[in-house]
Scaffold this active site. Structure first.
Site, PDB file in Angstrom:
ATOM      1  N   GLU A 298      -1.713 -25.214 -38.886  1.00 36.76           N
ATOM      2  CA  GLU A 298      -0.339 -24.817 -38.572  1.00 36.76           C
ATOM      3  C   GLU A 298       0.241 -25.981 -37.793  1.00 36.76           C
ATOM      4  OE1 GLU A 298       2.927 -24.225 -37.431  1.00 36.76           O
ATOM      5  OE2 GLU A 298       1.992 -23.307 -35.682  1.00 36.76           O
TER       6      GLU A 298
ATOM      7  N   CYS B 260       7.373 -25.080 -32.844  1.00 37.79           N
ATOM      8  CA  CYS B 260       7.407 -25.669 -34.184  1.00 37.79           C
ATOM      9  C   CYS B 260       8.612 -25.205 -34.986  1.00 37.79           C
ATOM     10  CB  CYS B 260       6.125 -25.321 -34.942  1.00 37.79           C
ATOM     11  SG  CYS B 260       4.637 -25.982 -34.179  1.00 37.79           S
TER      12      CYS B 260
ATOM     13  N   ASN C 125       1.767 -25.296 -26.295  1.00 35.09           N
ATOM     14  CA  ASN C 125       3.105 -24.717 -26.163  1.00 35.09           C
ATOM     15  C   ASN C 125       3.108 -23.192 -26.044  1.00 35.09           C
ATOM     16  OD1 ASN C 125       2.250 -24.911 -28.894  1.00 35.09           O
ATOM     17  ND2 ASN C 125       4.337 -24.598 -29.619  1.00 35.09           N
TER      18      ASN C 125
END
Length: 480
Positions: free
Chosen positions: A248, A286, A153
């Site tokens: 993460e 996210c 992303n």
């Protein structure tokens, strides 16, 4: 004829025996073919990284900082070229791609600054009689070579968050970019090759996912830095319990609008930020806004404004300067989002706008009355979909935020400083943003989550801490 891109093995170009295709998410056109390292080449890179551990750790700070400065400078010079490459492989609108390059420039610049000023600490030990004449120096040293696994992303900036801190502390790194988006990382390799970093201190290997378990298990790579899904992240962590693993992972970030955020200007601002950051990057962030939790006193007015501003988001060709929302990374991702919205509607949710798929693109979508048993109520959608929830008061709002397996970031729209501190204290997340959406991230701040959102922190100095350990030097017999 498309040229097959080489990869970077221990700082030099290399070709594999096989290759894979990278296609533009918007129209499926072929962007590039990328060589795949052989097993022997992967072994060569790992061996080189292991051999470079003492050499790289011993390099002077100015050498590492100079290399990082060079990368920042060259990324800035090549911004437009690299932004177009990000759009080509990832599908994000060109204006967001330019922003990503700018952030990566800052990450390398901060890493250069941190490399120069990381000094350790000193402490006198004669605070007790047994420490008379003793003085301690505490410094940090690399844990060893790092395996950095990056997602699709943010194909440049999240690569930067692994590579820059590793170089800053003198830890060799083997970077594995996402299979869908390896091109930005390979260009970063071109720039790293212009520096005088030691041989073996870095590699960029577009390794097939099937070959990842062997790399993860390799004892010569004692540090793993992974950004991606919670399922894969925790599989990695569970498989190597003695390694230092930072994760993460995902989230289902909430934007909370409280009763005191009630003027027309307040609600316009909140709705604008929610609409923008539920849909930027196609929702593939996210900390993209997924849940909007609004006090009943402002709920109806906010809903009207959010729907209006989501409808105003411009969709289409990501190379068009006017486009706000491009496609998802591929058609399968869009089909998954489509199926989750269909599941929600079948269970009673109402679609206020959006709800349609066109190939890899999914229309910016707003849902109300989302039932608790819908997939969207608990999982990370990673697409341009948000849901609206009515609550009574701050306590119920904060409880709704915490009613999640994830805990990455939350945004709280309030003017009350006491409420801001209460949010900081009570919300089970890694970061709280007051007066804005949860999607704000400054790349120098500690970034990461709690619960299923991961362990460890990104942010240059904080990642440097994760890649190193403290070692104490005690001097004896000193006249202090």
């Amino acid at each position: 004829m498309t040229t097959t891109h080489e990869f970077w093995l221990a700082g030099r170009r290399a070709s594999g025996e096989t290759a894979f295709e990278v296609r533009h998410p918007h129209d499926g056109s072929l962007v590039a073919t990328v060589g795949v390292p052989t097993d022997a080449q992967v072994e060569e890179a790992v061996a080189a990284a292991a051999a470079a551990v003492p050499v790289f750790a011993a390099t002077p700070a100015h050498q590492r900082a100079g290399a990082l400065d060079h990368v920042a400078k060259r990324l800035a010079e090549r911004t437009e070229e690299i932004a177009k490459l990000i759009t080509a492989e990832n599908g994000k609108p060109i204006k967001w791609a330019r922003g990503e390059v700018g952030r990566a420039v800052s990450v390398f610049r901060w890493a250069a600054e941190e490399a120069r000023r990381t000094n350790g600490e000193t402490m006198r030990l004669d605070t007790d009689p047994g420490g008379t004449g003793r003085y301690a120096i505490v410094r940090r040293f690399p844990r060893g070579a790092v395996l950095g696994i990056a997602p699709f992303n943010f194909p440049l900036n999240l690569v930067a968050h692994k590579v820059a801190p590793a170089i800053a502390v003198g830890a060799p790194i083997i970077l594995k970019p996402a299979p869908a988006t390896p091109l930005s990382a390979l260009v970063l390799g071109e720039i790293l090759a212009e520096t005088d970093l030691p041989a073996g201190s870095w590699s960029v290997l577009p390794v097939e996912n099937a070959k990842m378990p062997a790399l993860v298990q390799d004892k010569r790579l004692p540090v793993i830095s992974f950004t991606g899904s919670d399922k894969v992240g925790y599989q990695i962590m569970d498989s190597v319990p003695r390694k230092h693993v930072t994760l993460e992972l995902g989230g289902n970030a909430a934007a909370v609008v409280l009763a005191d955020w009630n003027s027309e200007a307040d609600l316009d601002w909140a709705a604008s930020r929610i609409a923008l950051f539920a849909n930027y990057q196609g929702g593939q962030s996210c900390i993209s806004v997924q849940r909007v939790i609004a006090d009943a006193s402002v709920y109806d007015r906010l809903v009207e404004k959010v729907v209006e501003k989501v409808r105003a988001q411009v969709t289409g060709d990501p190379y068009d300067e006017a486009t706000d929302v491009g496609p998802l990374v591929d058609e399968n991702a869009a089909k998954r989002v489509e199926s989750w919205v269909e599941d929600a509607v079948a269970k009673g949710a109402k679609v206020l706008t959006g709800g349609g798929r066109d190939g890899a693109a999914y229309a910016p979508t707003v849902l109300a009355e989302l039932p608790a048993d819908a997939i969207l109520a608990t999982a990370e959608v990673f697409g341009p979909v948000l849901s609206l929830h009515r609550v009574e008061g701050t306590e119920e709002a904060f409880a709704a935020v915490n009613d999640s397996a994830f805990g990455l970031q939350a945004g709280v729209f309030t003017h009350d400083v006491q409420t801001a501190f209460r949010a900081h204290r009570e919300l089970e997340v890694g970061g709280v943003v007051i007066g804005d959406a949860p999607s704000y991230r400054a790349d120098q701040m500690p970034y990461g989550g709690v619960k299923d959102s991961g362990v460890g922190r990104e942010g240059v100095r904080y990642a440097m801490d994760d890649f190193t350990f403290e070692k104490v030097l005690v001097l004896t017999g000193l006249d202090l």
